[in-house]
Design an enzyme around this catalytic site. Structure first.
Site, PDB file in Angstrom:
ATOM      1  N   GLU A  30     -65.110-102.028 -82.865  1.00  0.00           N
ATOM      2  CA  GLU A  30     -64.674-103.429 -83.020  1.00  0.00           C
ATOM      3  C   GLU A  30     -64.930-103.940 -84.435  1.00  0.00           C
ATOM      4  OE1 GLU A  30     -66.991-106.811 -82.172  1.00  0.00           O
ATOM      5  OE2 GLU A  30     -68.489-105.699 -81.029  1.00  0.00           O
ATOM      6  N   LYS A  91     -62.346-115.052 -86.119  1.00  0.00           N
ATOM      7  CA  LYS A  91     -62.882-114.350 -84.946  1.00  0.00           C
ATOM      8  C   LYS A  91     -61.805-114.425 -83.860  1.00  0.00           C
ATOM      9  CE  LYS A  91     -66.414-114.720 -81.376  1.00  0.00           C
ATOM     10  NZ  LYS A  91     -67.455-115.604 -80.819  1.00  0.00           N
ATOM     11  N   VAL A 111     -65.240-107.719 -78.528  1.00  0.00           N
ATOM     12  CA  VAL A 111     -65.221-106.668 -77.505  1.00  0.00           C
ATOM     13  C   VAL A 111     -63.968-106.816 -76.637  1.00  0.00           C
ATOM     14  CG1 VAL A 111     -66.357-105.848 -75.385  1.00  0.00           C
ATOM     15  CG2 VAL A 111     -67.710-106.279 -77.452  1.00  0.00           C
ATOM     16  N   ASP A 143     -69.898-121.628 -70.530  1.00  0.00           N
ATOM     17  CA  ASP A 143     -69.625-120.702 -71.631  1.00  0.00           C
ATOM     18  C   ASP A 143     -69.919-119.268 -71.190  1.00  0.00           C
ATOM     19  OD1 ASP A 143     -69.258-119.345 -73.970  1.00  0.00           O
ATOM     20  OD2 ASP A 143     -70.504-120.674 -75.193  1.00  0.00           O
ATOM     21  N   SER A 145     -68.421-115.354 -71.882  1.00  0.00           N
ATOM     22  CA  SER A 145     -67.551-114.596 -72.789  1.00  0.00           C
ATOM     23  C   SER A 145     -66.375-113.956 -72.058  1.00  0.00           C
ATOM     24  CB  SER A 145     -68.354-113.502 -73.488  1.00  0.00           C
ATOM     25  OG  SER A 145     -67.500-112.714 -74.296  1.00  0.00           O
ATOM     26  N   ALA A 146     -65.221-113.967 -72.730  1.00  0.00           N
ATOM     27  CA  ALA A 146     -64.042-113.269 -72.209  1.00  0.00           C
ATOM     28  C   ALA A 146     -64.242-111.751 -72.204  1.00  0.00           C
ATOM     29  CB  ALA A 146     -62.813-113.629 -73.051  1.00  0.00           C
ATOM     30  N   ASP A 147     -65.332-111.274 -72.813  1.00  0.00           N
ATOM     31  CA  ASP A 147     -65.646-109.839 -72.724  1.00  0.00           C
ATOM     32  C   ASP A 147     -65.771-109.409 -71.262  1.00  0.00           C
ATOM     33  OD1 ASP A 147     -65.834-110.009 -75.484  1.00  0.00           O
ATOM     34  OD2 ASP A 147     -67.971-109.519 -75.587  1.00  0.00           O
ATOM     35  N   LYS A 164     -77.941-109.101 -75.648  1.00  0.00           N
ATOM     36  CA  LYS A 164     -79.094-109.782 -76.241  1.00  0.00           C
ATOM     37  C   LYS A 164     -79.568-110.889 -75.323  1.00  0.00           C
ATOM     38  CE  LYS A 164     -78.218-109.429 -81.170  1.00  0.00           C
ATOM     39  NZ  LYS A 164     -76.857-108.945 -81.406  1.00  0.00           N
TER      40      LYS A 164
HETATM   41  N1  PSU Z   1     -73.229-109.618 -79.387  1.00  0.00           N
HETATM   42  C1  PSU Z   1     -73.857-108.914 -80.354  1.00  0.00           C
HETATM   43  N2  PSU Z   1     -73.189-108.622 -81.493  1.00  0.00           N
HETATM   44  C2  PSU Z   1     -71.901-109.015 -81.706  1.00  0.00           C
HETATM   45  C3  PSU Z   1     -71.249-109.752 -80.681  1.00  0.00           C
HETATM   46  C4  PSU Z   1     -71.942-110.028 -79.541  1.00  0.00           C
HETATM   47  O1  PSU Z   1     -75.003-108.557 -80.175  1.00  0.00           O
HETATM   48  O2  PSU Z   1     -71.328-108.742 -82.779  1.00  0.00           O
HETATM   49  C5  PSU Z   1     -69.808-110.152 -80.849  1.00  0.00           C
HETATM   50  C6  PSU Z   1     -68.892-109.149 -80.143  1.00  0.00           C
HETATM   51  O3  PSU Z   1     -67.699-109.017 -80.884  1.00  0.00           O
HETATM   52  C7  PSU Z   1     -68.605-109.844 -78.828  1.00  0.00           C
HETATM   53  C8  PSU Z   1     -68.527-111.278 -79.281  1.00  0.00           C
HETATM   54  O4  PSU Z   1     -67.427-109.414 -78.203  1.00  0.00           O
HETATM   55  O5  PSU Z   1     -69.571-111.403 -80.241  1.00  0.00           O
HETATM   56  C9  PSU Z   1     -68.680-112.240 -78.137  1.00  0.00           C
HETATM   57  O6  PSU Z   1     -68.335-113.519 -78.572  1.00  0.00           O
HETATM   58  P1  PSU Z   1     -68.136-114.672 -77.471  1.00  0.00           P
HETATM   59  O7  PSU Z   1     -69.506-114.896 -76.912  1.00  0.00           O
HETATM   60  O8  PSU Z   1     -67.631-115.842 -78.267  1.00  0.00           O
HETATM   61  O9  PSU Z   1     -67.152-114.158 -76.476  1.00  0.00           O
HETATM   62 MN    MN Z   2     -67.886-118.580 -75.412  1.00  0.00          MN
END
Ligand code: PSU
Ligand code: MN
Length: 309
Positions: A30, A91, A111, A143, A145-147, A164
């Site tokens: 990624e 992003k 991701v 909130d 994540s879409a992951d 984390k």
């Molecule tokens: N967690 C990490 N390192 C990262 C990310 C998450 O420890 O770099 C990044 C990844 O690209 C992950 C994104 O997909 O942050 C998630 O962002 P969001 O919570 O906005 O979906």
């Molecule tokens: Mn989010």
């Protein structure tokens, strides 16, 4: 399984396209981790070194991003440099893909969006550092994540070092279960918390070798299941941080985000940057080490998967 032809909207590097067509092992990587996850210039060095680790383990690396509106699979050294240093790189998660393409921008893929583009390219394995997940306080902010949703609908195996504790790890695992996403611990009974091997939470299932993981991934998809597979690979013991050390840093980073009023897509990059600052770079060394370890493991899974075709 037949080999796949990449989606025509993608620009696929010739080396990567050839490997996909011939069914040889390829590992997707990624780019949000480069543009919004680590400081310059360590981010660019990390990106290059991780590609080298994948190569040394017998697979072809394919870092994914959107460049000038074009979803691109397999990047040059100059493109990695641009992603690491240009503050205009957006992003880009799944919901942002159409916008960045239509407006011709540069985008670093998360991701979720990296999974989607890897799937469209015909790549089965993706290596990252940490997954996004359910944020602390999500019971009111919503909130998440879409992951997580992407893991439930795209057939790509994702190797990470867990999540984390900037996130709510327990709720993240619950959500993955609800979404039907298999989460397998590699040689661990405990779900890893990125900087540390432990989290206090068990993994739902465990396997001990990359070959076993490849067999599970193949079995999942042979059944017609549409989901990805989350492979949780703990940071090596010699690189991990003591939970006591990192916990204080994360608590402070969360308090700072709250005080600064950071929300939405900015929260994860903000917290990652604050953690590096507050730990005087100690966390960055651990972060880089665990991504390299994930790259070795991901390449081994890709090699085993290619052999099983
Ligand atoms: N967690 C990490 N390192 C990262 C990310 C998450 O420890 O770099 C990044 C990844 O690209 C992950 C994104 O997909 O942050 C998630 O962002 P969001 O919570 O906005 O979906
Ligand atoms: Mn989010």
């Amino acid at each position: 399984m037949t080999t796949r032809t990449p989606h025509p909207a993608l620009a696929v590097a010739p080396e990567v396209a050839e490997a996909i067509a011939e069914g040889r092992p390829v590992v997707a990587l990624e780019s949000t981790i480069i543009s919004h996850g680590m400081p310059y210039p360590q981010n660019v060095t990390m990106a290059r070194e991780v590609e080298a680790v994948v190569r040394d383990a017998g697979a072809v690396p394919a870092t994914i991003a959107v460049l000038g509106g074009r979803p691109t699979v397999g990047l040059s050294a100059d493109e990695l440099e641009l992603l690491g240093s240009d503050p205009g790189v957006r992003k880009v998660s799944v919901r942002d893909l159409g916008h960045v393409v239509a407006t011709g921008g540069h985008g670093a893929t998360t991701v979720a969006s990296t999974m989607r583009l890897a799937g469209l390219a015909g790549i089965e394995v993706f290596v990252t550092g940490g997954l996004g997940g359910v944020h602390q306080g999500a019971e009111s902010s919503m909130d998440v994540s879409a992951d997580l949703t992407e893991l439930s609908r795209t057939r790509v195996a994702v190797v990470s070092a867990g999540v984390k504790s900037i996130l709510d790890i327990g709720r993240t695992l619950e959500m993955l279960e609800t979404l039907g996403v298999p989460v397998v611990g590699l040689a661990t009974d405990e779900f890893p918390s990125f900087f540390s091997r432990s989290s206090g939470l068990p993994v739902p299932m465990r396997l001990d070798t990359a070959e076993q993981v490849a067999a599970m991934v193949r079995a999942t998809w042979d059944l017609g299941l549409e989901s990805g597979v989350a492979v949780a690979n703990p940071v090596p013991a010699e690189d991990e941080m003591a939970p006591a050390d990192i916990d204080d840093v994360i608590r402070q980073a969360l308090a700072d985000a709250d005080a600064a009023g950071v929300v939405g897509k900015d929260i994860t990059p903000y917290l990652l940057g604050r953690i590096v600052e507050l730990s005087d770079g100690r966390s960055l060394a651990t972060n880089i080490a665990l991504v390299k370890h994930n790259a070795r493991v991901g390449a081994a899974v890709a090699v085993a998967l290619a052999a099983s075709r």
